[in-house]
Write a protein that holds these residues in place. Structure first.
Motif, PDB file in Angstrom:
ATOM      1  N   ALA A  33       0.835  -1.208   0.000  1.00  9.86           N
ATOM      2  CA  ALA A  33       0.000   0.000   0.000  1.00  9.86           C
ATOM      3  C   ALA A  33       0.861   1.246   0.000  1.00  9.86           C
ATOM      4  CB  ALA A  33      -0.930  -0.010   1.206  1.00  9.86           C
ATOM      5  N   MET A  34       1.958   1.206   0.749  1.00 12.85           N
ATOM      6  CA  MET A  34       2.865   2.347   0.791  1.00 12.85           C
ATOM      7  C   MET A  34       3.546   2.536  -0.572  1.00 12.85           C
ATOM      8  SD  MET A  34       5.873   3.102   3.563  1.00 12.85           S
ATOM      9  CE  MET A  34       6.642   4.729   3.644  1.00 12.85           C
ATOM     10  N   ALA A  35       3.980   1.425  -1.184  1.00 17.50           N
ATOM     11  CA  ALA A  35       4.638   1.502  -2.488  1.00 17.50           C
ATOM     12  C   ALA A  35       3.678   2.004  -3.562  1.00 17.50           C
ATOM     13  CB  ALA A  35       5.182   0.130  -2.876  1.00 17.50           C
ATOM     14  N   ALA A  36       2.394   1.699  -3.404  1.00 20.10           N
ATOM     15  CA  ALA A  36       1.394   2.125  -4.389  1.00 20.10           C
ATOM     16  C   ALA A  36       0.968   3.579  -4.186  1.00 20.10           C
ATOM     17  CB  ALA A  36       0.172   1.217  -4.298  1.00 20.10           C
ATOM     18  N   GLY A  37       1.484   4.249  -3.162  1.00 21.05           N
ATOM     19  CA  GLY A  37       1.145   5.650  -2.930  1.00 21.05           C
ATOM     20  C   GLY A  37      -0.143   5.861  -2.166  1.00 21.05           C
ATOM     21  N   TRP A  38      -0.599   4.825  -1.455  1.00 20.76           N
ATOM     22  CA  TRP A  38      -1.847   4.947  -0.699  1.00 20.76           C
ATOM     23  C   TRP A  38      -1.642   5.616   0.651  1.00 20.76           C
ATOM     24  CZ3 TRP A  38      -4.303  -0.583  -1.569  1.00 20.76           C
ATOM     25  CH2 TRP A  38      -4.553  -0.731  -2.929  1.00 20.76           C
ATOM     26  N   VAL A  39      -0.400   5.836   1.045  1.00 18.18           N
ATOM     27  CA  VAL A  39      -0.107   6.544   2.291  1.00 18.18           C
ATOM     28  C   VAL A  39      -0.042   8.031   1.976  1.00 18.18           C
ATOM     29  CG1 VAL A  39       1.582   6.915   4.111  1.00 18.18           C
ATOM     30  CG2 VAL A  39       1.124   4.596   3.298  1.00 18.18           C
ATOM     31  N   HIS A  40      -1.082   8.750   2.353  1.00 25.89           N
ATOM     32  CA  HIS A  40      -1.136  10.189   2.069  1.00 25.89           C
ATOM     33  C   HIS A  40      -2.063  10.855   3.073  1.00 25.89           C
ATOM     34  CE1 HIS A  40      -5.166   9.649   0.360  1.00 25.89           C
ATOM     35  NE2 HIS A  40      -4.686   8.622  -0.303  1.00 25.89           N
ATOM     36  N   PRO A  41      -1.994  12.165   3.231  1.00 22.40           N
ATOM     37  CA  PRO A  41      -2.749  12.841   4.280  1.00 22.40           C
ATOM     38  C   PRO A  41      -4.215  13.106   3.953  1.00 22.40           C
ATOM     39  CG  PRO A  41      -1.389  14.421   3.111  1.00 22.40           C
ATOM     40  CD  PRO A  41      -1.028  13.068   2.565  1.00 22.40           C
ATOM     41  N   GLY A  42      -4.644  12.854   2.723  1.00 24.81           N
ATOM     42  CA  GLY A  42      -5.992  13.233   2.315  1.00 24.81           C
ATOM     43  C   GLY A  42      -7.054  12.205   2.664  1.00 24.81           C
ATOM     44  N   ALA A  43      -8.234  12.423   2.104  1.00 23.53           N
ATOM     45  CA  ALA A  43      -9.371  11.534   2.338  1.00 23.53           C
ATOM     46  C   ALA A  43      -9.117  10.181   1.684  1.00 23.53           C
ATOM     47  CB  ALA A  43     -10.640  12.166   1.776  1.00 23.53           C
ATOM     48  N   SER A  44      -9.692   9.143   2.258  1.00 25.77           N
ATOM     49  CA  SER A  44      -9.557   7.802   1.707  1.00 25.77           C
ATOM     50  C   SER A  44     -10.807   7.000   2.041  1.00 25.77           C
ATOM     51  CB  SER A  44      -8.325   7.098   2.287  1.00 25.77           C
ATOM     52  OG  SER A  44      -8.326   5.730   1.961  1.00 25.77           O
ATOM     53  N   PRO A  45     -11.310   6.189   1.103  1.00 23.86           N
ATOM     54  CA  PRO A  45     -12.452   5.319   1.421  1.00 23.86           C
ATOM     55  C   PRO A  45     -12.144   4.354   2.567  1.00 23.86           C
ATOM     56  CG  PRO A  45     -12.052   5.383  -0.959  1.00 23.86           C
ATOM     57  CD  PRO A  45     -10.894   6.077  -0.303  1.00 23.86           C
ATOM     58  N   ALA A  46     -10.846   4.016   2.738  1.00 23.70           N
ATOM     59  CA  ALA A  46     -10.468   3.083   3.803  1.00 23.70           C
ATOM     60  C   ALA A  46     -10.842   3.625   5.179  1.00 23.70           C
ATOM     61  CB  ALA A  46      -8.969   2.804   3.741  1.00 23.70           C
ATOM     62  N   TRP A  47     -10.716   4.965   5.367  1.00 23.68           N
ATOM     63  CA  TRP A  47     -11.045   5.523   6.679  1.00 23.68           C
ATOM     64  C   TRP A  47     -12.528   5.326   6.985  1.00 23.68           C
ATOM     65  CZ3 TRP A  47      -6.442   5.115   6.522  1.00 23.68           C
ATOM     66  CH2 TRP A  47      -5.501   5.961   5.950  1.00 23.68           C
TER      67      TRP A  47
END
Length: 278
Positions: free
Chosen positions: A68-82
């Motif tokens: 997930a980190m390599a795919a760029g999913w670690v970011h400060p914005g909104a995410s469906p995961a939250w």
């Protein structure tokens, strides 16, 4: 026992704090990946997995977080995961606490593994994303959970009369829960004042919630987050009780296992990220 707990806590802080304040992202990511892999191993062991399968579960979880980190999913914005984690913890947590420890083993083992995998994965993703916002924000979420736990402990010891969930965690009381919420509100007031005086690298969770929702919204949000920290703690206690285990493992001398230390963080981090992203 107390001496052992203190030594373990000091060692953990010596390892974690430099990684947290490091300008590079990889030290913090590496340490937390190791911790989440260990938590995954513990979860699988508590839910009917053999030794080899439990190790594989932990490795797979850590690999999924790294991917997930390599795919760029670690970011400060909104995410469906939250928001997915938000819904699962509120609805699923309420259901789990309602049915109690006896109903947990009735779920298929695979379903329990998937639920644990999702909870741990989203919590790590939220933790890593919080780090990208800033150290002040990350610490404010961590300290929310710690303040709620400490205030609940002392409030429960002093005033505890009515048991919260006798079948799951006999030591917890409603008075302890209210004390934890009060402790978090006091912490938030002090932190907001510090944000204004010091102007740190990022706004804290408390300042962001105040800016977005006003004073009433801040209070309601913090009360809710405090309650969810209790839910995370109780759900892990429920799983341990269903497995007949006192601790999730013996990895942390004096403290039990990694899950025993991070259980309250599992719902709080994704929910905090969800509220911050509004």
């Amino acid at each position: 026992m107390l001496k052992q707990r203190v030594i373990t806590a000091v060692v953990l802080l010596i390892i974690l704090l430099p990684a947290m304040f490091a300008p590079m992202a990889w030290p913090f990511a590496l340490i937390t990946l190791l911790m989440i892999g260990a938590a995954g191993w513990e979860w699988a062991r508590l839910n009917a997995a053999g030794s080899a399968l439990a190790i594989g579960f932990g490795v797979l979880l850590a690999a999924a977080c790294a991917a997930a980190m390599a795919a760029g999913w670690v970011h400060p914005g909104a995410s469906p995961a939250w928001w997915l984690a938000f819904a699962v913890w509120v609805l699923g947590g309420a259901l789990a606490l309602r049915v109690g420890p006896s109903a947990w083993p009735q779920l298929p083992a695979v379903a329990r593994w998937v639920l644990g995998f999702a909870a741990l994965w989203t919590a790590w993703l939220a933790l890593a994303s919080a780090k990208t916002i800033g150290v002040n924000y990350l610490l404010s979420v961590l300290c929310l959970v710690w303040a709620a736990d400490i205030a609940a402990y002392f409030g429960g010891k002093a005033f505890g009369r009515r048991k919260l969930a006798l079948a799951i965690s006999p030591g917890k009381s409603w008075e302890g829960v209210w004390s934890g919420m009060l402790g978090v509100l006091v912490l938030a007031g002090a932190w907001i004042a510090l944000d204004r005086a010091v102007q740190p690298d990022s706004a804290s969770l408390y300042t962001l919630l105040l800016q977005r929702f006003g004073v009433l919204g801040l209070v309601l949000s913090l009360v809710f987050l405090s309650a969810m920290s209790v839910v995370g703690d109780l759900v892990e206690s429920l799983v341990k009780r269903a497995a007949g285990a006192k601790d999730s493992s013996g990895l942390l001398p004096g403290h039990g296992g990694v899950l025993d230390r991070v259980d309250a963080l599992l719902p709080v981090f994704p929910i905090a990220m969800a509220l911050s992203s509004l």
